[in-house]
Design an enzyme around this catalytic site. Structure first.
Site, PDB file in Angstrom:
ATOM      1  N   VAL A   1      25.419   6.249   8.083  1.00 16.69           N
ATOM      2  CA  VAL A   1      25.966   7.679   7.922  1.00 16.69           C
ATOM      3  C   VAL A   1      25.433   8.626   9.348  1.00 16.69           C
ATOM      4  O   VAL A   1      26.343   9.081   9.863  1.00 16.69           O
ATOM      5  CB  VAL A   1      25.632   8.241   6.807  1.00 16.69           C
ATOM      6  CG1 VAL A   1      26.142   9.760   6.631  1.00 16.69           C
ATOM      7  CG2 VAL A   1      26.077   7.638   5.564  1.00 16.69           C
TER       8      VAL A   1
ATOM      9  N   ARG B   1      24.262  -2.458   9.069  1.00  8.07           N
ATOM     10  CA  ARG B   1      25.492  -1.642   8.997  1.00  8.07           C
ATOM     11  C   ARG B   1      25.355  -0.575  10.006  1.00  8.07           C
ATOM     12  O   ARG B   1      24.360  -0.222  10.427  1.00  8.07           O
ATOM     13  CB  ARG B   1      25.834  -1.268   7.437  1.00  8.07           C
ATOM     14  CG  ARG B   1      24.812  -0.210   7.073  1.00  8.07           C
ATOM     15  CD  ARG B   1      24.973   0.602   5.988  1.00  8.07           C
ATOM     16  NE  ARG B   1      24.163   1.430   5.549  1.00  8.07           N
ATOM     17  CZ  ARG B   1      23.058   1.509   5.049  1.00  8.07           C
ATOM     18  NH1 ARG B   1      22.494   0.247   4.656  1.00  8.07           N
ATOM     19  NH2 ARG B   1      22.067   2.494   4.847  1.00  8.07           N
TER      20      ARG B   1
ATOM     21  N   HIS C   1       9.648   9.260   7.653  1.00  9.26           N
ATOM     22  CA  HIS C   1      10.726   8.245   7.581  1.00  9.26           C
ATOM     23  C   HIS C   1      11.453   7.992   8.994  1.00  9.26           C
ATOM     24  O   HIS C   1      12.225   9.089   9.187  1.00  9.26           O
ATOM     25  CB  HIS C   1      11.766   8.325   6.379  1.00  9.26           C
ATOM     26  CG  HIS C   1      12.772   7.093   6.415  1.00  9.26           C
ATOM     27  ND1 HIS C   1      13.617   6.733   5.456  1.00  9.26           N
ATOM     28  CD2 HIS C   1      13.602   6.716   7.307  1.00  9.26           C
ATOM     29  CE1 HIS C   1      14.498   5.739   5.846  1.00  9.26           C
ATOM     30  NE2 HIS C   1      14.512   5.839   6.971  1.00  9.26           N
TER      31      HIS C   1
ATOM     32  N   ASN D   1      18.618  -2.151   7.786  1.00  4.32           N
ATOM     33  CA  ASN D   1      19.963  -2.175   7.286  1.00  4.32           C
ATOM     34  C   ASN D   1      20.925  -2.740   8.221  1.00  4.32           C
ATOM     35  O   ASN D   1      20.816  -2.515   9.499  1.00  4.32           O
ATOM     36  CB  ASN D   1      20.355  -0.646   7.357  1.00  4.32           C
ATOM     37  CG  ASN D   1      19.444   0.135   6.555  1.00  4.32           C
ATOM     38  OD1 ASN D   1      19.053  -0.144   5.247  1.00  4.32           O
ATOM     39  ND2 ASN D   1      19.069   1.327   6.592  1.00  4.32           N
TER      40      ASN D   1
ATOM     41  N   LYS E   1      19.265  11.069   2.292  1.00 10.63           N
ATOM     42  CA  LYS E   1      19.233  11.904   3.282  1.00 10.63           C
ATOM     43  C   LYS E   1      20.032  13.204   3.277  1.00 10.63           C
ATOM     44  O   LYS E   1      21.141  13.003   2.861  1.00 10.63           O
ATOM     45  CB  LYS E   1      19.254  11.088   4.582  1.00 10.63           C
ATOM     46  CG  LYS E   1      18.392   9.979   4.811  1.00 10.63           C
ATOM     47  CD  LYS E   1      18.678   8.909   5.857  1.00 10.63           C
ATOM     48  CE  LYS E   1      17.742   7.680   5.623  1.00 10.63           C
ATOM     49  NZ  LYS E   1      18.461   6.437   6.156  1.00 10.63           N
TER      50      LYS E   1
ATOM     51  N   GLU F   1      12.372  -1.777   5.845  1.00 11.24           N
ATOM     52  CA  GLU F   1      13.693  -2.544   5.531  1.00 11.24           C
ATOM     53  C   GLU F   1      14.480  -2.491   6.843  1.00 11.24           C
ATOM     54  O   GLU F   1      14.264  -1.567   7.624  1.00 11.24           O
ATOM     55  CB  GLU F   1      14.452  -1.630   4.697  1.00 11.24           C
ATOM     56  CG  GLU F   1      13.490  -1.130   3.307  1.00 11.24           C
ATOM     57  CD  GLU F   1      14.405  -0.607   2.272  1.00 11.24           C
ATOM     58  OE1 GLU F   1      15.834  -0.759   2.585  1.00 11.24           O
ATOM     59  OE2 GLU F   1      14.135  -0.260   0.944  1.00 11.24           O
TER      60      GLU F   1
ATOM     61  N   LYS G   1       1.098  -1.187   0.034  1.00  9.63           N
ATOM     62  CA  LYS G   1      -0.002  -0.069  -0.132  1.00  9.63           C
ATOM     63  C   LYS G   1       0.690   1.324  -0.030  1.00  9.63           C
ATOM     64  O   LYS G   1       1.999   1.246   0.620  1.00  9.63           O
ATOM     65  CB  LYS G   1      -0.927   0.043   1.287  1.00  9.63           C
ATOM     66  CG  LYS G   1      -1.817   1.162   1.443  1.00  9.63           C
ATOM     67  CD  LYS G   1      -2.946   1.078   0.483  1.00  9.63           C
ATOM     68  CE  LYS G   1      -3.845   2.027   0.541  1.00  9.63           C
ATOM     69  NZ  LYS G   1      -4.937   2.029  -0.483  1.00  9.63           N
TER      70      LYS G   1
HETATM   71  C1  MV4 Z   1       7.376   3.967   0.387  1.00 10.21           C
HETATM   72  C2  MV4 Z   1       6.546   5.272   0.288  1.00 10.21           C
HETATM   73  C3  MV4 Z   1       5.251   5.107   0.724  1.00 10.21           C
HETATM   74  N1  MV4 Z   1       4.516   4.054   0.851  1.00 10.21           N
HETATM   75  N2  MV4 Z   1       6.360   2.683   0.841  1.00 10.21           N
HETATM   76  C4  MV4 Z   1      11.437   3.467   0.116  1.00 10.21           C
HETATM   77  C5  MV4 Z   1      12.752   3.623   0.189  1.00 10.21           C
HETATM   78  C6  MV4 Z   1      12.998   4.934   0.416  1.00 10.21           C
HETATM   79  N3  MV4 Z   1      14.104   5.719   0.240  1.00 10.21           N
HETATM   80  C7  MV4 Z   1      11.682   5.794  -0.150  1.00 10.21           C
HETATM   81  N4  MV4 Z   1      10.582   4.875  -0.043  1.00 10.21           N
HETATM   82  C8  MV4 Z   1       9.456   5.046   0.099  1.00 10.21           C
HETATM   83  N5  MV4 Z   1       8.551   4.005   0.476  1.00 10.21           N
HETATM   84  C9  MV4 Z   1       5.279   2.805   1.056  1.00 10.21           C
HETATM   85  N6  MV4 Z   1       4.492   1.697   0.979  1.00 10.21           N
HETATM   86  C10 MV4 Z   1       7.438   6.149   0.017  1.00 10.21           C
HETATM   87  C11 MV4 Z   1       8.636   6.089  -0.213  1.00 10.21           C
HETATM   88  C12 MV4 Z   1       9.502   7.481  -0.544  1.00 10.21           C
HETATM   89  C13 MV4 Z   1       9.436   7.805  -1.866  1.00 10.21           C
HETATM   90  C14 MV4 Z   1       8.768   6.893  -2.970  1.00 10.21           C
HETATM   91  C15 MV4 Z   1       8.924   7.181  -4.387  1.00 10.21           C
HETATM   92  C16 MV4 Z   1       9.207   8.318  -4.838  1.00 10.21           C
HETATM   93  C17 MV4 Z   1       9.875   9.247  -3.900  1.00 10.21           C
HETATM   94  C18 MV4 Z   1      10.103   8.812  -2.531  1.00 10.21           C
HETATM   95  C19 MV4 Z   1      10.616   9.778  -1.611  1.00 10.21           C
HETATM   96  C20 MV4 Z   1      10.337   9.513  -0.153  1.00 10.21           C
HETATM   97  C21 MV4 Z   1       9.980   8.214   0.250  1.00 10.21           C
END
Ligand code: MV4
Length: 456
Positions: A295, A292, A208, A290, A237, A288, A201
């Site tokens: 940063v 490790r 985050h 990590n 980030k 997820e 979803k």
């Molecule tokens: C998501 C999300 C919304 N819903 N998962 C996963 C890896 C991380 N770097 C960003 N991720 C996201 N996972 C669900 N179920 C929104 C993000 C997300 C994002 C996704 C697509 C394009 C730009 C984004 C920017 C920040 C967070």
């Protein structure tokens, strides 16, 4: 205890690990590429071995070269830092075979968490909340469509071998699904050699938030609280803080003890980070893990007073968490980190070259982790992070004003850096009020462009 550790990394994190070694009385061995001959990690290590030409594949990612250096220097252990070989389970196995301790979790755990769909299933099984989504990997469009309809649009497809955004697509309707699914599949196959996808979803405006954990080899895992990491651009980030304004002491305690129990069952050892998305109603969902040091570990160090890198080394050497932490971990104050990259602050294009002036800020509550120096050269081959500016204050407000003044006093000349961007961000009313989510920076940057256009 280890007598000698090889650091399989470069830049600020290699220096950070050298600091920990020095404080523990352990000899540090640096490895370096031909482009890093004059780097500070080479200078501050007890020994340094050149392992190859500048290109990553021929130096820092060249496992036979790294292992040969470790054998020649006769080290007891290898610290991988972050990135590079840090989450490479095969590398950890080669270390084991050579009877060199890999400072990190066992290879099976790294492998499990590297397969995001399996990690998700393992966390669900242990009772950690996850977002509604598919079960098992999806290999065909038809299957994806069935899951998407069941979950309800919008959904997001993610690469099981991925992380960090590659092979991800947001899908808002049945009509869009076939093309976006295929695009994600081929992107994942090209990037990771594995086109397996799963589906979740999609949350429109999540935060985050990630939890830091430490585990020993005797089944004890504890949480050191959270970091708020929503200020990101293209999955990189830019700024992190701890604690999060959105996590109450009760929520922190509840998630922390749940993670301790879950990861103990899974057999987690050493430092790790569990990433969550937070919904507008403050629900947390695992995305997820990590395996490790990250940063942004320093913001946790600033509020807990726990040295995470020294802890990693002690835990890898077989110490118990009780010995490492010596009492309960208390959290005090607020910490913020700004990542200073060698990039143009608006175009984000890399900016390699010679640094002509370098004046890092100091004073109360300020920490700078960097391997940069005046007259030093930033090579074009590697990650663009050149410094981390971290501040601590008694509360968020003091941390913000301290960061703003520290950024004012940070002078880097000769290359472009993201310092001007951070100065603008720290002045933003929404940032200062803690009103942001993962899409915030995009809007902030677009608004900046708009203002520029109007003033022309
Ligand atoms: C998501 C999300 C919304 N819903 N998962 C996963 C890896 C991380 N770097 C960003 N991720 C996201 N996972 C669900 N179920 C929104 C993000 C997300 C994002 C996704 C697509 C394009 C730009 C984004 C920017 C920040 C967070």
């Amino acid at each position: 205890m280890f007598k000698k550790i090889l650091i399989a990394n470069r830049g600020e994190i290699a220096l950070r690990v050298i600091c920990a070694c020095k404080e523990l009385g352990i000899k540090a061995v640096a490895i370096y590429s031909e482009a890093d001959r004059h780097s500070l990690h080479v200078r501050f290590a007890d020994e340094a071995i050149c392992i190859g030409p500048p290109q990553l594949a021929q130096s820092y990612l060249n496992i036979p070269a790294v292992i040969s250096a470790a054998e020649i220097a006769n080290v007891d252990a290898i610290h991988p830092g972050y990135g590079l070989l840090a989450e490479n389970a095969n590398f950890a196995e080669v270390c084991e075979t050579c009877r060199i301790k890999f400072i990190g979790p066992p290879p099976e755990i790294t492998r499990l968490m590297g397969e995001k769909e399996k990690a998700r299933a393992a966390m669900k099984q242990a009772g950690v909340p996850i977002l509604p989504g598919s079960e098992g990997v999806i290999s065909a469009e038809g299957e994806a469509q069935e899951w998407a309809r069941q979950i309800g649009y919008p959904v997001i497809v993610k690469a099981s071998a991925g992380g960090g955004g590659r092979g991800m697509r947001i899908i808002r309707s049945d009509e869009e699904l076939p093309n976006l699914f295929r695009a994600a599949q081929s992107e994942a196959a090209a990037a990771f050699g594995n086109g397996d996808l799963y589906l979740e979803k999609f949350l429109e405006r999540p935060r985050h938030i990630e939890f830091q954990v430490l585990g020993d080899s005797y089944g004890k895992v504890i949480s050191l609280g959270e970091r708020e990491c929503s200020i990101q651009r293209r999955h990189q980030k830019l700024l992190e803080e701890s604690p999060s304004t959105q996590v109450t002491p009760e929520l922190r305690e509840r998630i922390g003890s749940m993670l301790g129990a879950t990861l103990s069952k899974i057999g987690y050892v050493n430092a790790g980070t569990i990433e969550f998305l937070m919904d507008e109603d403050r629900s947390l969902y695992f995305i997820e893990m990590n395996t490790r040091i990250q940063v942004e570990h320093a913001v946790t160090e600033m509020v807990t007073d726990v040295d995470l890198v020294k802890s990693q080394i002690l835990l890898a050497a077989g110490a118990r968490l009780d010995e490492v932490l010596q009492g309960n971990v208390l959290t005090r104050g607020h910490a913020i980190e700004c990542r200073i990259n060698a990039e143009h602050p608006e175009k984000f294009t890399p900016s390699a070259g010679k640094i002509t002036t370098f004046h890092p800020p100091g004073g109360t509550g300020v920490r700078v982790d960097t391997a940069a120096y005046a007259e030093g050269v930033i090579p074009p081959y590697y990650d663009s992070l050149i410094a981390k500016l971290i501040v601590r204050g008694k509360d968020r407000q003091e941390a913000i004003s301290r960061m703003a003044r520290a950024l004012e006093m940070f002078i880097v000349e000769g290359i472009y850096t993201t310092i001007p961007l951070h100065r603008r961000l720290l002045a933003d009313p929404d940032f200062r009020a803690g009103r942001f989510h993962t899409n915030f920076l995009q809007g902030f940057l677009n608004a900046g462009k708009h203002e520029k256009a109007l003033s022309k």
